[in-house]
Each structure stands twice: as C-alpha cells, then as structure tokens.
Design an enzyme around this catalytic site. Sequence first.
Site, PDB file in Angstrom:
ATOM      1  N   HIS A   1       0.857  -1.205   0.000  1.00  0.00           N
ATOM      2  CA  HIS A   1       0.000   0.000   0.000  1.00  0.00           C
ATOM      3  C   HIS A   1       0.887   1.247   0.000  1.00  0.00           C
ATOM      4  O   HIS A   1       1.445   1.606   1.040  1.00  0.00           O
ATOM      5  CB  HIS A   1      -0.906   0.005   1.235  1.00  0.00           C
ATOM      6  CG  HIS A   1      -1.934   1.086   1.230  1.00  0.00           C
ATOM      7  ND1 HIS A   1      -3.262   0.873   1.540  1.00  0.00           N
ATOM      8  CD2 HIS A   1      -1.847   2.420   0.955  1.00  0.00           C
ATOM      9  CE1 HIS A   1      -3.933   2.003   1.458  1.00  0.00           C
ATOM     10  NE2 HIS A   1      -3.099   2.968   1.113  1.00  0.00           N
TER      11      HIS A   1
ATOM     12  N   HIS B   1       1.438   5.447  -1.710  1.00  0.00           N
ATOM     13  CA  HIS B   1       1.015   6.601  -2.521  1.00  0.00           C
ATOM     14  C   HIS B   1       2.266   7.278  -3.046  1.00  0.00           C
ATOM     15  O   HIS B   1       3.083   7.749  -2.254  1.00  0.00           O
ATOM     16  CB  HIS B   1       0.216   7.596  -1.667  1.00  0.00           C
ATOM     17  CG  HIS B   1      -1.036   7.011  -1.102  1.00  0.00           C
ATOM     18  ND1 HIS B   1      -2.247   7.072  -1.748  1.00  0.00           N
ATOM     19  CD2 HIS B   1      -1.260   6.323   0.038  1.00  0.00           C
ATOM     20  CE1 HIS B   1      -3.167   6.451  -1.022  1.00  0.00           C
ATOM     21  NE2 HIS B   1      -2.595   5.985   0.058  1.00  0.00           N
TER      22      HIS B   1
ATOM     23  N   ARG C   1       2.112   9.720  -5.662  1.00  0.00           N
ATOM     24  CA  ARG C   1       1.813  11.025  -6.288  1.00  0.00           C
ATOM     25  C   ARG C   1       2.335  11.037  -7.727  1.00  0.00           C
ATOM     26  O   ARG C   1       2.493  10.014  -8.352  1.00  0.00           O
ATOM     27  CB  ARG C   1       2.391  12.196  -5.473  1.00  0.00           C
ATOM     28  CG  ARG C   1       2.194  12.108  -3.963  1.00  0.00           C
ATOM     29  CD  ARG C   1       0.744  11.941  -3.566  1.00  0.00           C
ATOM     30  NE  ARG C   1       0.570  12.069  -2.124  1.00  0.00           N
ATOM     31  CZ  ARG C   1      -0.440  11.556  -1.437  1.00  0.00           C
ATOM     32  NH1 ARG C   1      -1.377  10.844  -2.063  1.00  0.00           N
ATOM     33  NH2 ARG C   1      -0.539  11.732  -0.153  1.00  0.00           N
TER      34      ARG C   1
ATOM     35  N   ASN D   1      -5.110   7.250  -6.275  1.00  0.00           N
ATOM     36  CA  ASN D   1      -5.835   8.492  -5.941  1.00  0.00           C
ATOM     37  C   ASN D   1      -5.070   9.741  -6.365  1.00  0.00           C
ATOM     38  O   ASN D   1      -4.753  10.602  -5.559  1.00  0.00           O
ATOM     39  CB  ASN D   1      -6.206   8.537  -4.453  1.00  0.00           C
ATOM     40  CG  ASN D   1      -5.007   8.512  -3.520  1.00  0.00           C
ATOM     41  OD1 ASN D   1      -3.967   7.943  -3.859  1.00  0.00           O
ATOM     42  ND2 ASN D   1      -5.139   9.117  -2.360  1.00  0.00           N
TER      43      ASN D   1
ATOM     44  N   LYS E   1      -9.141  -0.399  -6.223  1.00  0.00           N
ATOM     45  CA  LYS E   1      -9.237   0.245  -4.911  1.00  0.00           C
ATOM     46  C   LYS E   1     -10.597   0.903  -4.747  1.00  0.00           C
ATOM     47  O   LYS E   1     -11.027   1.700  -5.578  1.00  0.00           O
ATOM     48  CB  LYS E   1      -8.139   1.309  -4.778  1.00  0.00           C
ATOM     49  CG  LYS E   1      -8.156   2.069  -3.448  1.00  0.00           C
ATOM     50  CD  LYS E   1      -7.719   1.195  -2.287  1.00  0.00           C
ATOM     51  CE  LYS E   1      -7.872   1.901  -0.947  1.00  0.00           C
ATOM     52  NZ  LYS E   1      -6.831   2.870  -0.675  1.00  0.00           N
TER      53      LYS E   1
ATOM     54  N   HIS F   1     -10.653   1.007   1.317  1.00  0.00           N
ATOM     55  CA  HIS F   1     -10.442   1.998   2.377  1.00  0.00           C
ATOM     56  C   HIS F   1     -11.647   1.830   3.292  1.00  0.00           C
ATOM     57  O   HIS F   1     -12.757   2.219   2.936  1.00  0.00           O
ATOM     58  CB  HIS F   1     -10.359   3.418   1.810  1.00  0.00           C
ATOM     59  CG  HIS F   1     -10.112   4.443   2.879  1.00  0.00           C
ATOM     60  ND1 HIS F   1      -8.904   5.071   3.039  1.00  0.00           N
ATOM     61  CD2 HIS F   1     -10.905   4.905   3.867  1.00  0.00           C
ATOM     62  CE1 HIS F   1      -8.970   5.885   4.090  1.00  0.00           C
ATOM     63  NE2 HIS F   1     -10.175   5.806   4.601  1.00  0.00           N
TER      64      HIS F   1
ATOM     65  N   HIS G   1      -4.952  -0.774   5.658  1.00  0.00           N
ATOM     66  CA  HIS G   1      -4.531   0.015   6.833  1.00  0.00           C
ATOM     67  C   HIS G   1      -5.515  -0.058   7.996  1.00  0.00           C
ATOM     68  O   HIS G   1      -6.088   0.948   8.413  1.00  0.00           O
ATOM     69  CB  HIS G   1      -4.238   1.471   6.457  1.00  0.00           C
ATOM     70  CG  HIS G   1      -5.199   2.136   5.518  1.00  0.00           C
ATOM     71  ND1 HIS G   1      -6.559   2.115   5.703  1.00  0.00           N
ATOM     72  CD2 HIS G   1      -4.986   2.859   4.385  1.00  0.00           C
ATOM     73  CE1 HIS G   1      -7.127   2.791   4.719  1.00  0.00           C
ATOM     74  NE2 HIS G   1      -6.206   3.248   3.910  1.00  0.00           N
TER      75      HIS G   1
ATOM     76  N   LEU H   1      -5.598   9.098   7.718  1.00  0.00           N
ATOM     77  CA  LEU H   1      -6.876   8.393   7.739  1.00  0.00           C
ATOM     78  C   LEU H   1      -6.661   6.948   7.305  1.00  0.00           C
ATOM     79  O   LEU H   1      -5.900   6.723   6.360  1.00  0.00           O
ATOM     80  CB  LEU H   1      -7.877   9.091   6.803  1.00  0.00           C
ATOM     81  CG  LEU H   1      -8.367  10.453   7.337  1.00  0.00           C
ATOM     82  CD1 LEU H   1      -9.178  11.184   6.287  1.00  0.00           C
ATOM     83  CD2 LEU H   1      -9.193  10.272   8.614  1.00  0.00           C
TER      84      LEU H   1
ATOM     85  N   ASP I   1       1.142   2.533   3.613  1.00  0.00           N
ATOM     86  CA  ASP I   1       0.302   3.717   3.390  1.00  0.00           C
ATOM     87  C   ASP I   1       1.149   4.986   3.419  1.00  0.00           C
ATOM     88  O   ASP I   1       0.685   6.039   3.862  1.00  0.00           O
ATOM     89  CB  ASP I   1      -0.845   3.801   4.405  1.00  0.00           C
ATOM     90  CG  ASP I   1      -1.921   4.801   3.981  1.00  0.00           C
ATOM     91  OD1 ASP I   1      -2.018   5.092   2.771  1.00  0.00           O
ATOM     92  OD2 ASP I   1      -2.647   5.303   4.858  1.00  0.00           O
TER      93      ASP I   1
ATOM     94  N   HIS J   1       2.858  14.534   1.769  1.00  0.00           N
ATOM     95  CA  HIS J   1       2.245  15.841   1.490  1.00  0.00           C
ATOM     96  C   HIS J   1       3.304  16.890   1.807  1.00  0.00           C
ATOM     97  O   HIS J   1       4.041  16.742   2.796  1.00  0.00           O
ATOM     98  CB  HIS J   1       1.033  16.095   2.386  1.00  0.00           C
ATOM     99  CG  HIS J   1      -0.143  15.219   2.094  1.00  0.00           C
ATOM    100  ND1 HIS J   1      -1.038  15.480   1.072  1.00  0.00           N
ATOM    101  CD2 HIS J   1      -0.579  14.087   2.679  1.00  0.00           C
ATOM    102  CE1 HIS J   1      -1.976  14.538   1.060  1.00  0.00           C
ATOM    103  NE2 HIS J   1      -1.717  13.677   2.011  1.00  0.00           N
TER     104      HIS J   1
ATOM    105  N   ALA K   1      -4.600  14.786   5.277  1.00  0.00           N
ATOM    106  CA  ALA K   1      -4.371  13.500   5.952  1.00  0.00           C
ATOM    107  C   ALA K   1      -3.297  12.732   5.210  1.00  0.00           C
ATOM    108  O   ALA K   1      -3.335  12.642   3.983  1.00  0.00           O
ATOM    109  CB  ALA K   1      -5.662  12.700   5.969  1.00  0.00           C
TER     110      ALA K   1
HETATM  111  C1  NCD Z   1      -3.841   9.017   1.901  1.00  0.00           C
HETATM  112  C2  NCD Z   1      -3.305  10.057   0.903  1.00  0.00           C
HETATM  113  O1  NCD Z   1      -2.786  11.088   1.344  1.00  0.00           O
HETATM  114  O2  NCD Z   1      -3.373   9.805  -0.295  1.00  0.00           O
HETATM  115  N1  NCD Z   1      -3.974   9.650   3.189  1.00  0.00           N
HETATM  116  C3  NCD Z   1      -4.009   9.013   4.390  1.00  0.00           C
HETATM  117  O3  NCD Z   1      -4.232   9.681   5.403  1.00  0.00           O
HETATM  118  N2  NCD Z   1      -3.786   7.734   4.503  1.00  0.00           N
HETATM  119  C4  NCD Z   1      -5.115   8.449   1.414  1.00  0.00           C
HETATM  120  C5  NCD Z   1      -5.535   7.203   2.150  1.00  0.00           C
HETATM  121  O4  NCD Z   1      -4.913   6.147   2.045  1.00  0.00           O
HETATM  122  O5  NCD Z   1      -6.524   7.275   2.886  1.00  0.00           O
HETATM  123 ZN    ZN Z   2      -3.559   4.936   1.499  1.00  0.00          ZN
END
Ligand code: NCD
Ligand code: ZN
Length: 345
Positions: A14, A16, A18, A42, A98, A135, A173, A218, A246, A250, A262
């Site tokens: 899992h 992210h 970007r 996402n 997802k 999720h 998660h 989250l 996860d 950011h 989040a």
């Molecule tokens: C994730 C994100 O920033 O893309 N944020 C998070 O708090 N985990 C999205 C997600 O997995 O919920």
């Molecule tokens: Zn995530």
Amino acid sequence: MTDRLVIRRPDDWHAHFRDGAMLDAVAPHTARQFARAIVMPNLVPPVTTVAAAAAYRDRIRKAAGPGFEPLMTVYLTDGLDPDEVERGHAQGVWVAAKLYPAHATTNSAHGVTDVARIARVLERMQKIGMNLLVHGEVTDKHVDIFDREKVFIDKVLDPTIRNFPGLKIVFEHITTREAVERVKAAPANLAATITPHHLHIDRNAIFEGGVRPHLYCLPIAKRAHHREALRKAACSGDARFFLGTDTAPHAVEAKEAACGCAGIFCAPAALEAYVQVFDEEKALDRFEAFASLNGPAFYGLPVNEARVALSRAPNALSETTLAAGTRVVNFLGGRTLPWRYDGAA
Ligand code: NCD
Ligand code: ZN
C-alpha cells in the site's frame, strides 16, 4: 539477542507515490527497501483507465529506477465499466482495484457513493480473481471519526462479503481491534494491511503537547488498546496480516495548515519502524512472514528471491525529505531508531 536479521526482500502492499516532482522525490525511498509496491490510484484526476495506469506505471518505473516493480490499481468509481476493469487485469496493467468511499480521504471525491452501484464490477472481479482493496471507513458525517472503521465493517464490508463470497478483499490500513477480529473470523479470502505508524502511535500522540499535524492520517489512529491489537496481529504470524505502509507524502505547507491534509510519509524508514515493533514484541522470527511472505501469498505472486539485512544499530533519521521544491516531514524524523536497514544481504 538477535542483532542482525536477514529476510527475503519485502514488498509494500500500500503506497502513494503522487506524480511529477513529488513522485521523483519519494519513489526512490520505497524502491530502496521494497521490490514491489501496490500503487494507490488516488491522483487528481484518479487512475480509472488502462491507458492512464500504464502511463503512470512508466513514470513510476523511471522515478524509482531499476529493480523495482510498481503493481498498479484502478480507482473504482460509480460508473466504471466492468469490461475496462477486466481488460486492464487481463493485460497485466493492474493487479487490483481500490474502493474509496466517496469523500473518505485525500483525493477521494470521485469515489464510490454506494457499493450497490459497483455490483457488476465486483461480480466481474470475483469471476476473474482480481483483488478488491478497500479503504474501510464510512463517510457519514454523523458517525464519530473514531468509529468510522468499526461501522464500515457492519454497514459495508460484511454485506459485500455476503454478496460476493468468492471475492478476495484486502482491508487496507486497519486501525481497530474490531478489524483485527473481523479478519481473523473470516475465511482466507479476507486479509488486511497494517501500517508502521498505526503500530507505533495511538490517538494521544496526535495531541501530545499540542496538535501534531504530521501524525494525522486516515483512518485516524485510535485508542491504545487498538494499537495493542494491531501489534499482536502483525506479530502473530497469521498469514492474513501483511505489510502495507500507506506512505502518503504531502508538502509540509499542506500539513501545517488551517485544514491540513491527511497522510503520513513513512517510506524513508518504513522497515526500521516495523522491525522495531517486532523486536519489542519479541517476534523477530515472524518479521519475514509479515514483510515478505504473506503479501505475495495473498496476491498469488512469487516471493522475492533476493535477501536484505537489518541490524540493531543506532540510526538517526532526518526530520524531513526534500521534495518538489519543498520538504516532506518523515515519520519518526529527528529520532534515533534502534534498527538500521543495511540493504542487500
Ligand atoms: C492518503 C493520501 O494522502 O493519499 N492519506 C491518508 O491519510 N492515509 C489516502 C488514504 O490512504 O486514505
Ligand atoms: Zn492509502
């Protein structure tokens, strides 16, 4: 006392990444530790077509460098065509889909408004053996934020399991004792990922001496007893629990804001954070199963042949990572961790 651990190279189920300059900065951190990662879709706009996923996969391969394989996913929307889902799976472009409940988390505005609307897609996925990644939070504003995962189990997950008993589902998660119990009670086609941060922090940490935006993600961290249940599950050796960081970078300005995003960026020291927990729980002998064996088994993929080493040694982690002309705060940044990742063994 075990001071050095050699395990099969792990995968992150899992992540992210970007896009653009942020992708270029963060992907190498994941690729340094993991052979493969499930890439969450996402983006803005979300990854909903075979062409978009294939192009994104190319950009990730370029950013991560050789020796790393991104495993792509498709973002489920109300209107997604089952044929497109099957086509991407058959072509090997994506391995899973997802499910973001609409407005549940970062970049989920296009998510599913009601699971009933994607019934045809889920039926098709069940038929072709494609994993559904969820999720697991309801989005009803009237449900307390700390109860959204528990309510999701009753309102969404259980009916989905009843309606699609052959569908393979990863409860992503997980953050609660209820989720741990639900997974343990289910047949082998339900599994869960657990993040390093949910093994380290409970909800008190988010408010320790003031609000800590870099510990906001989250699903939000819950009470201490939930964290205990997650630690026991991860360290139990049970094949239905496996590693999924996860990691969710950011920019520091987007976190330290009146309405902060989040997401916790844990990629720079993910393995070190996990192995510390297994050490504290006296379960180092089970770390390889969680990190390197259970995930591939659930996804029906081969385990990695290469080995990596971790050793017990003071490991000072920098506060931040430079990225996209700014900084991203590292989970556990500024601390000296008790374990160090040594790379290839
Ligand atoms: C994730 C994100 O920033 O893309 N944020 C998070 O708090 N985990 C999205 C997600 O997995 O919920
Ligand atoms: Zn995530």
